[in-house]
Design a protein around this motif. Structure first.
Motif, short mmCIF file in Angstrom:
data_model
loop_
_atom_site.label_atom_id
_atom_site.label_comp_id
_atom_site.label_asym_id
_atom_site.label_seq_id
_atom_site.Cartn_x
_atom_site.Cartn_y
_atom_site.Cartn_z
N HIS A 20 47.01 26.73 37.68
CA HIS A 20 46.39 26.16 36.48
C HIS A 20 46.21 27.17 35.36
CE1 HIS A 20 44.43 22.51 38.71
NE2 HIS A 20 45.75 22.48 38.69
N ILE A 139 44.57 24.71 32.27
CA ILE A 139 44.53 23.28 32.57
C ILE A 139 43.07 22.84 32.67
CG2 ILE A 139 45.09 21.53 34.31
CD1 ILE A 139 47.52 22.56 32.83
N THR A 140 42.69 21.78 31.99
CA THR A 140 41.31 21.31 32.08
C THR A 140 41.10 20.48 33.35
OG1 THR A 140 41.67 19.21 30.93
CG2 THR A 140 41.23 21.16 29.56
N GLN A 143 42.57 17.02 32.86
CA GLN A 143 44.01 16.94 33.10
C GLN A 143 44.31 16.94 34.59
OE1 GLN A 143 44.78 20.46 30.58
NE2 GLN A 143 46.43 19.28 29.66
N THR A 146 43.44 13.37 36.12
CA THR A 146 44.37 12.28 35.83
C THR A 146 45.75 12.54 36.45
OG1 THR A 146 44.88 13.27 33.66
CG2 THR A 146 43.18 11.56 33.73
N ALA A 147 46.16 13.80 36.49
CA ALA A 147 47.44 14.13 37.12
C ALA A 147 47.39 13.85 38.62
CB ALA A 147 47.79 15.59 36.87
N LEU A 153 45.10 9.12 30.75
CA LEU A 153 43.68 9.26 30.45
C LEU A 153 43.14 8.06 29.68
CD1 LEU A 153 41.09 10.96 30.40
CD2 LEU A 153 42.01 12.17 28.40
#
Length: 248
Positions: A20, A139-140, A143, A146-147, A153
């Motif tokens: 990430h 990477i939040t 993110q 949802t990934a 989103l």
């Protein structure tokens, strides 16, 4: 007061997965003179270990120093409690850095993202003299969530509301929002919502080998999420999770 560093670099590491961190983040850790790693108390040693693993995988040769995270005073009103906590963290940063006597950028690995529901920027602003701050996003958590669930989103032409568990408990599900992301919710505040027509996508330890995912109609899965979360926290000593609520 001890002297602050001239430069502080805040490097986003997503939800703790080495994958990430961005290439910019890797280069920042390699170029840093010093990296501060927090110790967050009993049962949370692997939070520091994950940071050490990321530093090693990036090939950084920076000096690494630890500092102990202070506890928040539960007797104080919430806002004052947080303000004093941030003051003490800033003091510990500054003392640790001054003791190292290093002339160069100081980096911190920030879980989630330095700019989203994280107070690292506010803490850095407390240092005196105030250093130059560089933010390197990763990477939040949103993110990663949802990934992991393989969902977008937002809905078509829909907005997204991002909030905290505290505000969800106080204000409820925003009336005019279809999609709501909830961060920092140790009390599973979704239990207090009317579950009718609400779907939840929940995730913990996102992007790691510990990753746990649960999704479904809120009235069907909320008890399972609470139980799973409780068991996982007891097993690992810590948990980081977030979730998306959507009207369906």
């Amino acid at each position: 007061m001890t002297q602050a560093p001239r430069e502080i670099w805040l490097v986003g590491i997503g939800t703790g997965s080495p994958s990430h961190i961005t290439l910019e983040g890797v280069n920042a850790l390699r170029a840093a003179a010093l990296i501060l790693v927090p110790r967050k108390g009993t049962g949370k040693d692997d939070l520091a270990e994950i940071r050490h693993r990321i530093i090693a995988e990036c090939g950084s040769q920076a000096r690494i120093l630890h500092f102990d995270y202070p506890e928040r005073d539960p007797a104080l009103p919430y806002q004052e409690r947080v303000e004093r906590w941030h003051d003490e963290i800033a003091h510990r940063w500054q003392s640790t850095i001054a003791g190292a006597k290093i002339d160069g950028p100081v980096a911190l690995l920030v879980w989630g993202d330095p700019s989203l529901y994280d107070s690292t920027l506010r803490i850095a602003a407390r240092l005196r003299p105030e250093p130059r701050v560089r933010v390197v996003p990763g990477i939040t958590a949103i993110q990663a969530l949802t990934a992991a669930h393989k969902i977008p989103l937002n809905t078509v032409n829909g907005s997204v509301h991002v909030t905290t568990g505290r505000r969800l408990r106080t204000l409820g599900m925003p009336a005019n929002e279809t999609s709501v992301v909830v961060m920092l919710d140790g009390l599973c505040s979704f239990q207090e919502l009317d579950p009718v027509e609400l779907h939840i996508w929940w995730g913990a330890y996102l992007g790691s080998e510990k990753q746990i995912l649960i999704e479904g109609p809120l009235d069907e899965v909320r008890k399972g999420i609470v139980q799973t979360r409780t068991e996982a926290r007891a097993r690992h000593g810590w948990i980081m999770d977030c979730y998306l609520l959507r009207r369906v």
